[in-house]
Design an enzyme around this catalytic site. Structure first.
Site, PDB file in Angstrom:
ATOM      1  N   SER A   1      -9.640   1.747   3.010  1.00  0.00           N
ATOM      2  CA  SER A   1      -8.794   2.352   2.018  1.00  0.00           C
ATOM      3  C   SER A   1      -7.767   1.655   1.127  1.00  0.00           C
ATOM      4  O   SER A   1      -7.104   2.100   0.207  1.00  0.00           O
ATOM      5  CB  SER A   1      -8.140   3.651   2.724  1.00  0.00           C
ATOM      6  OG  SER A   1      -7.101   2.937   3.769  1.00  0.00           O
TER       7      SER A   1
ATOM      8  N   LYS B   1       0.819  -1.104   0.159  1.00  0.00           N
ATOM      9  CA  LYS B   1      -0.036  -0.103  -0.082  1.00  0.00           C
ATOM     10  C   LYS B   1       0.729   1.203  -0.114  1.00  0.00           C
ATOM     11  O   LYS B   1       1.888   1.360   0.604  1.00  0.00           O
ATOM     12  CB  LYS B   1      -0.856   0.106   1.064  1.00  0.00           C
ATOM     13  CG  LYS B   1      -2.057   1.109   1.375  1.00  0.00           C
ATOM     14  CD  LYS B   1      -2.757   1.007   2.621  1.00  0.00           C
ATOM     15  CE  LYS B   1      -3.804   1.917   2.575  1.00  0.00           C
ATOM     16  NZ  LYS B   1      -4.810   1.728   3.891  1.00  0.00           N
TER      17      LYS B   1
ATOM     18  N   SER C   1      -9.716  -0.266   7.103  1.00  0.00           N
ATOM     19  CA  SER C   1      -9.195  -0.156   5.591  1.00  0.00           C
ATOM     20  C   SER C   1      -8.689  -1.402   5.278  1.00  0.00           C
ATOM     21  O   SER C   1      -8.121  -1.609   3.971  1.00  0.00           O
ATOM     22  CB  SER C   1      -8.226   0.934   5.773  1.00  0.00           C
ATOM     23  OG  SER C   1      -8.982   2.189   5.701  1.00  0.00           O
TER      24      SER C   1
END
Lengths: 496, 506
Positions: free
Chosen positions: A158, A83, A182
């Site tokens: 996210s 990420k 997330s």
């Protein structure tokens, strides 16, 4: 020899094993996944950046090690997607924000160091909601990521890029971060497994902070045993993170995970099965509960009475911390800045410089949360907002402590709905915030939790269930999830 | 000096920032010895606020802060909390400072400042915090169109000591600061070098018209020496008293001291004050100090200057001013005591100990410190050790050598800087001292002195006649003349004796 076309169906454990035994070269593996990214990602858009040269270079080094007969790591030759809020030295890290465009990380996050030590291949950086603030990746300043199961729908967020990349096997493993759901919510929406470790179980050093008391890095994978393996690699105490917990995760049990659910007491919290829940989601989770009962788990209804305060508590604490964490992004030391645009900076006041840099650099959701947090911490309001939220947080934590006296794990839906359409919730931030209502309490209480697939909607969208465990009970959580997974047949994402 | 007019009562509190003498910074392992180092040479991701970097508390800094807190008789909290103080400024890389707010390390202390009478100042709180970086607006003498930031100071460990408004004037504030500085040096908590920014002070001051109601508080910043603290307080008392006299209203504000102009200038009003939005730093767990550790540190505290001064007065029969000077710094007091313990003269002609001690103390303060000062050296780097100096004093007394010999030997010692001069063993030190006395060349044999005496008598025949006529004091001119000819290397008592013999008077 292994059929290369079949690699997408391989688990990370199988890939590492075959590389170790020279049945596969790490270079072949890297090239296979790079090619797959090249082919699929233009449609999915999970990656902000891909590292073909570096990945092949790292793969060659692993192959050389293997051919010299040297020992290789637990993740030998396994591509891992990262990420883009986790630092990889020498590469751009943006948090999907314009304010960090061009920022090159000066050091490796502790988790990245550990991946490198175990001979994983860092294949690319994945998309996210700007600064991990959002539940759909629609808040990325660059582009939204699409759900590989249905490209009209969001992948969740996210960590939407990481979940989507793993779902369509552009990488066997990925790292995400979970502040209010997330990792778990996108895992549910993309039909993969995702673990939010206990607060402090994985080092946050090198994770760009959103809300420091809630953030945790965690793994995403296609099966629970891979999830356990990646957790084993990244977990453990780190002297660089003062909130990191002592003690290493159980090595042998996590590396060779065994299914174990029989005899476990599993609680179903009443407050998580409300009328707000999508009917198909509720049904799938209830079916899963019955399934677990058949496997020997003992189910009971429990209550977590303060659950209804979780979302508002979270939206005071997280933005408060974010307002300070994001203050450093001012364009003075890094990131784009008027200072670098060759403007006549002598005529620029310091205030203007800050306002221009931050005004242009941050997107609307980030600004909304900075303002919320700034307000909540202001003199005269602090007690009424931040202070009250801390008290509510304590009550929520005590709810869990009480309930875990009587049950070993909790079972809930991961998200109130399956993947929604692009734009469906963007006009109503509050509606978007509620998609994390079921995952937020675990962050507030510092628990471990995971999401794994338990069915699909009539339209074919994956549904996830959430298992929550007491702090540092990841092994119990993973073993139970593994047992459930083995009893349940799951067709992977058809996109190819 | 202008004092507040009767009826105008100044009330003063001080906020003192002291840099802790740790090797590394407060939250990272960068070196904390940054004075004079090239800009941005002691920095890392943590102290430059790189994304993702996290603070880890330096245990050494906690120990020093604890020492300071206990010496100031504070109540140390077993749990204290780090908080973020939020404000934007380019020298603050995270745009928040890690400090302590609601739960500081220690509170409610008491600090007695010496003087007659002594005065007790209450300490409000003592907390740990990190320093900010430094903005540079010039390079060399050239003014820049832009500013540069040096992060070497960023993350340097500080303690802030806040006093209650118990001070009533400039002189008292000065004494408070002097005593505090000396104590921190004794405790080895800080070197307190103001020129290096290791000690900084802000003043809170109000003047009231009646003792029952306090006046409006004004904060004064930019005080970079004890002198400016004193001057600024005097000026501000006068300014506020003058305003009250004319019926003007005093504004609550922050003012800057302008040392060149000798006045304070408004910086910002209360309305413009920052809202720092303090909240507990989630990156740092609360700081826990177990009571055993606190007691350990308490029992290891060294003797503080005030009590050491009293002890030196009684133990060595020193005058108050002498003891005061000798206890100014811990290394100086240590030097004195190390030397003084060797000042036992061998029998039979032993002068009493206190005379020797006084001699030693005078040579230390007048000769050695003078030499050190001239060469810009601290007592710690003196080329002469206390044992050597003590041996010199003893030998001089035993052999009745001229006073000047100490000065001459020190002169030579500062040039040669031999290792033997730092010898700690008293017997060896004595041998070294004997050898040095030999080398400096004392003229003591009569064969060398006789011609000089004859010459002096010839040149000063009037004095010689006066003496023969019974004018006793005429002899001193003759002694002076001989001493001059030997460049002070003779023993004046011996010269005196020889002169009397030559003049036929014994």
């Amino acid at each position: 020899m292994t059929d290369i076309g079949n690699l997408a169906r391989h688990s990370a454990r199988e890939i590492a094993e075959k590389v170790r035994r020279r049945e596969l070269s790490a270079l072949e593996v890297a090239r296979f996944f790079l090619e797959r990214i090249q082919r699929l990602d233009p449609r999915v858009k999970a990656f902000l950046r891909v590292f073909p040269k570096e990945a092949e270079g790292a793969a060659k080094k692993i192959d050389e090690k293997v051919s010299r007969g040297e020992p290789v790591g637990r993740l030998a030759g396994v591509p891992v997607a990262i990420k883009d809020n986790i630092l990889v030295e020498g590469t751009e890290t943006t948090c999907a924000s314009k304010i960090l465009e061009g920022f090159v990380a000066p050091y490796d996050a502790s988790v990245v160091q550990k991946l490198k030590q175990e001979d994983a291949i860092l294949i690319g950086k994945t998309n996210l909601d700007e600064f991990a603030m959002g539940s759909s990746t629609e808040n990325s300043a660059y582009f939204p990521t699409r759900n590989p199961w249905d490209l009209r729908r969001v992948p969740g967020g996210s960590s939407g890029g990481s979940a989507a990349a793993v779902a369509c096997r552009m990488a066997p493993l990925a790292l995400g971060s979970d502040t209010g759901g997330s990792i778990r919510q996108p895992a549910a929406l993309c039909g993969v497994v995702g673990l939010k470790p206990t607060y402090g179980a994985v080092s946050r050093y090198g994770l760009i902070a959103f809300a420091s008391s809630l953030d945790q890095i965690g793994p995403l994978a296609n099966d629970v045993a891979d999830l356990a393996l990646l957790f084993r690699v990244i977990g453990g105490h780190d002297p660089k993170d003062s909130t990191s917990l002592a003690g290493a995760p159980a090595d042998e049990e996590l590396t060779r995970l065994k299914p174990q659910i029989s005899g476990l007491r599993i609680g179903l919290p009443r407050e998580y099965f409300t009328t707000d829940l999508d009917r198909e989601v509720a049904q799938a989770v209830e079916r899963a509960a019955k399934n677990m009962e058949k496997l020997g788990a003992r189910l009971s209804q429990v209550s977590l009475p303060h659950t209804r305060y979780a979302v508002s508590t979270y939206y005071l604490i997280a933005p408060s911390e974010a307002s300070a964490n994001l203050a450093r992004f001012d364009g003075i030391r890094y990131g784009p800045s008027l200072l670098k645009n060759g403007k006549d900076t002598a005529s620029l006041s310091l205030e203007t410089l800050y306002e221009e840099n931050r005004g242009r650099g941050f997107g609307p959701e980030v600004k909304r949360r900075i303002m919320l947090g700034t307000y909540a911490l202001s003199s005269g309001y602090y007690q009424a907002y931040y202070g009250q939220a801390q008290k509510a947080r304590t009550l929520i934590r005590q709810d869990f402590e009480a309930v875990f006296q009587n049950v070993d794990l909790l079972l809930t839906p991961t998200a109130p709905t399956a993947a929604f359409l692009f734009g469906e919730k963007t006009s109503n931030p509050l509606q978007m915030y509620l998609s994390d209502a079921l995952t937020i309490p675990a962050n507030l209480a510092g628990l471990c939790g995971l999401s794994l697939p338990c069915g699909k909607t009539g339209a074919g969208a994956p549904i996830g269930l959430q298992l929550l465990g007491p702090p540092l009970q990841e092994l119990r959580l993973l073993q139970a999830a593994f047992a459930y997974q083995e009893s349940f047949s799951w067709e992977p994402c058809p996109l190819s | 000096m202008i004092l507040a007019k009767p009826g105008y009562l100044p009330t003063i509190g001080l906020e003192v920032h002291i840099q802790l003498a740790t090797r590394s910074k407060l939250f990272c392992s960068c070196s904390a010895k940054v004075f004079g180092e090239p800009p941005n040479s002691s920095i890392c991701p943590v102290c430059t606020g790189q994304p993702g970097a996290l603070p880890v508390l330096n245990a050494g800094a906690v120990e020093l802060a604890l020492r300071a807190a206990l010496a100031l008789q504070c109540q140390v909290h077993p749990t204290s909390v780090f908080a973020r103080k939020n404000y934007f400024y380019p020298d603050l890389p995270k745009n928040y400072q890690i400090s302590q707010y609601e739960s500081p390390l220690a509170e409610k202390g008491l600090w007695e400042i010496p003087g007659s009478p002594t005065k007790k100042i209450r300490i409000t709180r003592l907390h740990l915090e990190e320093d900010a970086g430094k903005l540079l607006h010039t390079v060399g003498r050239e003014a820049l169109e832009y500013s540069l930031v040096d992060f070497n100071r960023s993350g340097i460990p500080l303690i802030e000591i806040v006093s209650e408004p118990d001070l009533t004037g400039a002189e008292e504030a000065f004494r408070y600061l002097t005593a505090l500085k000396s104590a921190m040096q004794y405790l080895e908590v800080s070197r307190c070098d103001m020129e290096k920014g290791e000690l900084r002070c802000d003043v809170n001051l109000s003047v009231s018209e009646s003792s029952s109601r306090l006046g409006t508080k004004v904060e004064i910043k930019n005080l970079n020496s004890f002198r400016s603290v004193k001057d600024a307080i005097q000026h501000e008392i006068e300014r506020q008293s003058q305003m009250l006299r004319t019926g003007a209203r005093i504004l609550q504000e922050t003012r800057l001291w302008n040392a060149q102009g000798g006045l304070t200038e408004s910086m910002r009003s209360k309305e413009e004050a920052h809202d720092y939005r303090y909240f507990p730093d989630p990156d740092l767990p609360p700081l826990q100090l177990n009571p055993k550790k606190i007691e350990e540190v308490r029992s290891s505290l060294p003797e503080l200057p005030a009590s050491r001064k009293n002890r030196l007065q009684t133990e060595y029969l020193l005058s108050e001013p002498e003891a005061q000077v000798l206890t100014l710094t811990k290394p100086l007091a240590d030097f004195f005591e190390r030397g003084a313990q060797h000042l036992k003269a061998p029998a039979p002609k032993a002068p009493d100990h206190s005379t020797l001690v006084r001699d030693f103390s005078n040579s230390l303060v007048n000769e050695l410190l003078g030499k050190l000062h001239a060469e810009n050296l601290e007592i710690e780097s003196s080329p002469v050790g206390p044992e050597f100096l003590a041996a010199l004093i003893l030998l001089r007394t035993e052999r009745n050598l001229p006073q000047k010999i100490i000065k001459d030997i020190l002169e030579a010692a500062f040039q040669k800087k031999e290792k033997a001069l730092l010898q700690e063993d008293p017997a060896t030190a004595r041998k070294t001292a004997e050898a040095w006395i030999q080398n400096v060349g004392i003229i003591s044999d009569s064969n060398s002195l006789t011609p000089l005496i004859r010459q002096a008598l010839f040149e000063n025949h009037q004095a010689a006649e006066d003496f023969r006529a019974g004018k006793e004091q005429a002899l001193s001119a003759l002694v002076g003349s001989v001493m001059k000819k030997t460049s002070g290397k003779a023993n004046p008592q011996q010269v005196n004796q020889l002169l009397r013999e030559a003049l036929g008077k014994k």
